[in-house]
Design a protein around this motif. Structure first.
Motif, PDB file in Angstrom:
ATOM      1  N   ASN A  18       4.972 -21.486   4.280  1.00 39.39           N
ATOM      2  CA  ASN A  18       5.878 -21.179   3.187  1.00 39.39           C
ATOM      3  C   ASN A  18       5.836 -19.675   2.882  1.00 39.39           C
ATOM      4  O   ASN A  18       5.168 -18.913   3.593  1.00 39.39           O
ATOM      5  CB  ASN A  18       5.579 -22.052   1.954  1.00 39.39           C
ATOM      6  CG  ASN A  18       4.216 -21.801   1.345  1.00 39.39           C
ATOM      7  OD1 ASN A  18       3.599 -20.762   1.560  1.00 39.39           O
ATOM      8  ND2 ASN A  18       3.727 -22.754   0.569  1.00 39.39           N
ATOM      9  N   ILE A  19       6.528 -19.252   1.853  1.00 39.15           N
ATOM     10  CA  ILE A  19       6.597 -17.820   1.539  1.00 39.15           C
ATOM     11  C   ILE A  19       5.217 -17.258   1.192  1.00 39.15           C
ATOM     12  O   ILE A  19       4.852 -16.164   1.629  1.00 39.15           O
ATOM     13  CB  ILE A  19       7.622 -17.567   0.410  1.00 39.15           C
ATOM     14  CG1 ILE A  19       9.034 -17.883   0.927  1.00 39.15           C
ATOM     15  CG2 ILE A  19       7.545 -16.124  -0.090  1.00 39.15           C
ATOM     16  CD1 ILE A  19      10.128 -17.844  -0.125  1.00 39.15           C
ATOM     17  N   GLY A  75      -0.225 -13.916   5.435  1.00 46.30           N
ATOM     18  CA  GLY A  75      -0.286 -13.571   6.852  1.00 46.30           C
ATOM     19  C   GLY A  75       0.091 -12.134   7.127  1.00 46.30           C
ATOM     20  O   GLY A  75      -0.523 -11.462   7.958  1.00 46.30           O
ATOM     21  N   LEU A  76       1.099 -11.630   6.409  1.00 45.95           N
ATOM     22  CA  LEU A  76       1.513 -10.234   6.579  1.00 45.95           C
ATOM     23  C   LEU A  76       0.414  -9.296   6.078  1.00 45.95           C
ATOM     24  O   LEU A  76       0.058  -8.329   6.759  1.00 45.95           O
ATOM     25  CB  LEU A  76       2.829  -9.982   5.830  1.00 45.95           C
ATOM     26  CG  LEU A  76       3.447  -8.607   6.045  1.00 45.95           C
ATOM     27  CD1 LEU A  76       3.837  -8.387   7.504  1.00 45.95           C
ATOM     28  CD2 LEU A  76       4.662  -8.437   5.133  1.00 45.95           C
ATOM     29  N   SER A  77      -0.147  -9.599   4.905  1.00 45.89           N
ATOM     30  CA  SER A  77      -1.225  -8.772   4.337  1.00 45.89           C
ATOM     31  C   SER A  77      -2.442  -8.714   5.249  1.00 45.89           C
ATOM     32  O   SER A  77      -3.101  -7.687   5.347  1.00 45.89           O
ATOM     33  CB  SER A  77      -1.670  -9.318   2.978  1.00 45.89           C
ATOM     34  OG  SER A  77      -0.621  -9.254   2.062  1.00 45.89           O
ATOM     35  N   ALA A  78      -2.736  -9.844   5.906  1.00 43.33           N
ATOM     36  CA  ALA A  78      -3.913  -9.926   6.779  1.00 43.33           C
ATOM     37  C   ALA A  78      -3.637  -9.374   8.172  1.00 43.33           C
ATOM     38  O   ALA A  78      -4.528  -9.343   9.014  1.00 43.33           O
ATOM     39  CB  ALA A  78      -4.382 -11.380   6.878  1.00 43.33           C
ATOM     40  N   ILE A  96      10.256 -16.258   8.225  1.00 42.98           N
ATOM     41  CA  ILE A  96       9.653 -17.348   7.439  1.00 42.98           C
ATOM     42  C   ILE A  96      10.268 -17.377   6.042  1.00 42.98           C
ATOM     43  O   ILE A  96      10.672 -18.435   5.538  1.00 42.98           O
ATOM     44  CB  ILE A  96       8.117 -17.200   7.369  1.00 42.98           C
ATOM     45  CG1 ILE A  96       7.500 -17.420   8.750  1.00 42.98           C
ATOM     46  CG2 ILE A  96       7.526 -18.179   6.347  1.00 42.98           C
ATOM     47  CD1 ILE A  96       6.042 -16.994   8.862  1.00 42.98           C
ATOM     48  N   VAL A  97      10.372 -16.221   5.401  1.00 43.34           N
ATOM     49  CA  VAL A  97      10.954 -16.128   4.051  1.00 43.34           C
ATOM     50  C   VAL A  97      12.402 -16.613   4.076  1.00 43.34           C
ATOM     51  O   VAL A  97      12.817 -17.429   3.241  1.00 43.34           O
ATOM     52  CB  VAL A  97      10.851 -14.689   3.499  1.00 43.34           C
ATOM     53  CG1 VAL A  97      11.681 -14.522   2.231  1.00 43.34           C
ATOM     54  CG2 VAL A  97       9.391 -14.334   3.230  1.00 43.34           C
ATOM     55  N   LYS A 146      13.940 -19.841   2.058  1.00 41.35           N
ATOM     56  CA  LYS A 146      15.018 -19.667   1.066  1.00 41.35           C
ATOM     57  C   LYS A 146      16.243 -20.496   1.426  1.00 41.35           C
ATOM     58  O   LYS A 146      16.972 -20.956   0.553  1.00 41.35           O
ATOM     59  CB  LYS A 146      15.381 -18.197   0.928  1.00 41.35           C
ATOM     60  CG  LYS A 146      14.308 -17.405   0.181  1.00 41.35           C
ATOM     61  CD  LYS A 146      14.708 -15.968  -0.049  1.00 41.35           C
ATOM     62  CE  LYS A 146      13.659 -15.270  -0.892  1.00 41.35           C
ATOM     63  NZ  LYS A 146      13.943 -13.832  -1.053  1.00 41.35           N
ATOM     64  N   ALA A 147      16.479 -20.698   2.719  1.00 43.66           N
ATOM     65  CA  ALA A 147      17.630 -21.478   3.181  1.00 43.66           C
ATOM     66  C   ALA A 147      17.334 -22.981   3.224  1.00 43.66           C
ATOM     67  O   ALA A 147      18.234 -23.787   3.443  1.00 43.66           O
ATOM     68  CB  ALA A 147      18.062 -20.997   4.566  1.00 43.66           C
ATOM     69  N   GLY A 148      16.056 -23.365   3.051  1.00 43.89           N
ATOM     70  CA  GLY A 148      15.686 -24.772   3.089  1.00 43.89           C
ATOM     71  C   GLY A 148      15.698 -25.381   4.476  1.00 43.89           C
ATOM     72  O   GLY A 148      15.879 -26.584   4.632  1.00 43.89           O
TER      73      GLY A 148
END
Length: 130
Positions: free
Chosen positions: A50-51, A57-60, A71-72, A76-78
């Motif tokens: 999920n977001i 994951g991006l931060s790490a 992913i985002v 958001k689009a479901g």
């Protein structure tokens, strides 16, 4: 009601981190796929990552900015988020696979899956504890 479920390996540190850790993720998801030809009877695919997972994951440094955005956008689009990033994916609620645990999925008995299958369309929200 409350039903017994078999989960993936439990982590002393909490949530699923990456592909292959066999930990069942926790958080808020939605049903993003339905598979009536699953090797484990019936399967409802969940919108992991999920977001929140993408942000972690991006931060790490586990995923790229492009993977994060994909992913985002999918969340958001479901629709089904990418299941092929280093965060992993293809987390499902599925039918019985015997007495062993799962590789991160949530295994229910087939009679419970019959009930879930009849009520859980794509888009139905699913929360996984703790």
């Amino acid at each position: 009601g409350v039903w017994d479920a078999k989960l993936g390996r439990q982590s002393a540190t909490g949530d699923k981190v990456q592909e292959g850790d066999e930990i069942t993720p926790s958080g808020s998801f939605y049903v993003c796929t339905r598979n009536d030809k699953s090797q484990y009877y019936l399967a409802l695919g969940l919108s992991y990552p999920n977001i929140e997972d993408a942000e972690r994951g991006l931060s790490a440094g586990l995923i790229t900015q492009e993977q994060y955005q994909a992913i985002v956008d999918a969340n958001k689009a479901g629709v089904t988020p990418p299941w092929d990033t280093p965060l992993g994916g293809a987390i499902e609620i599925h039918g019985n696979q015997g007495d062993r645990g799962t590789a991160g999925c949530i295994a229910m008995t087939n009679d419970v899956m019959d009930i879930l299958w009849s009520y859980c369309a794509v888009g139905v929200p699913v929360t996984i504890g703790p």
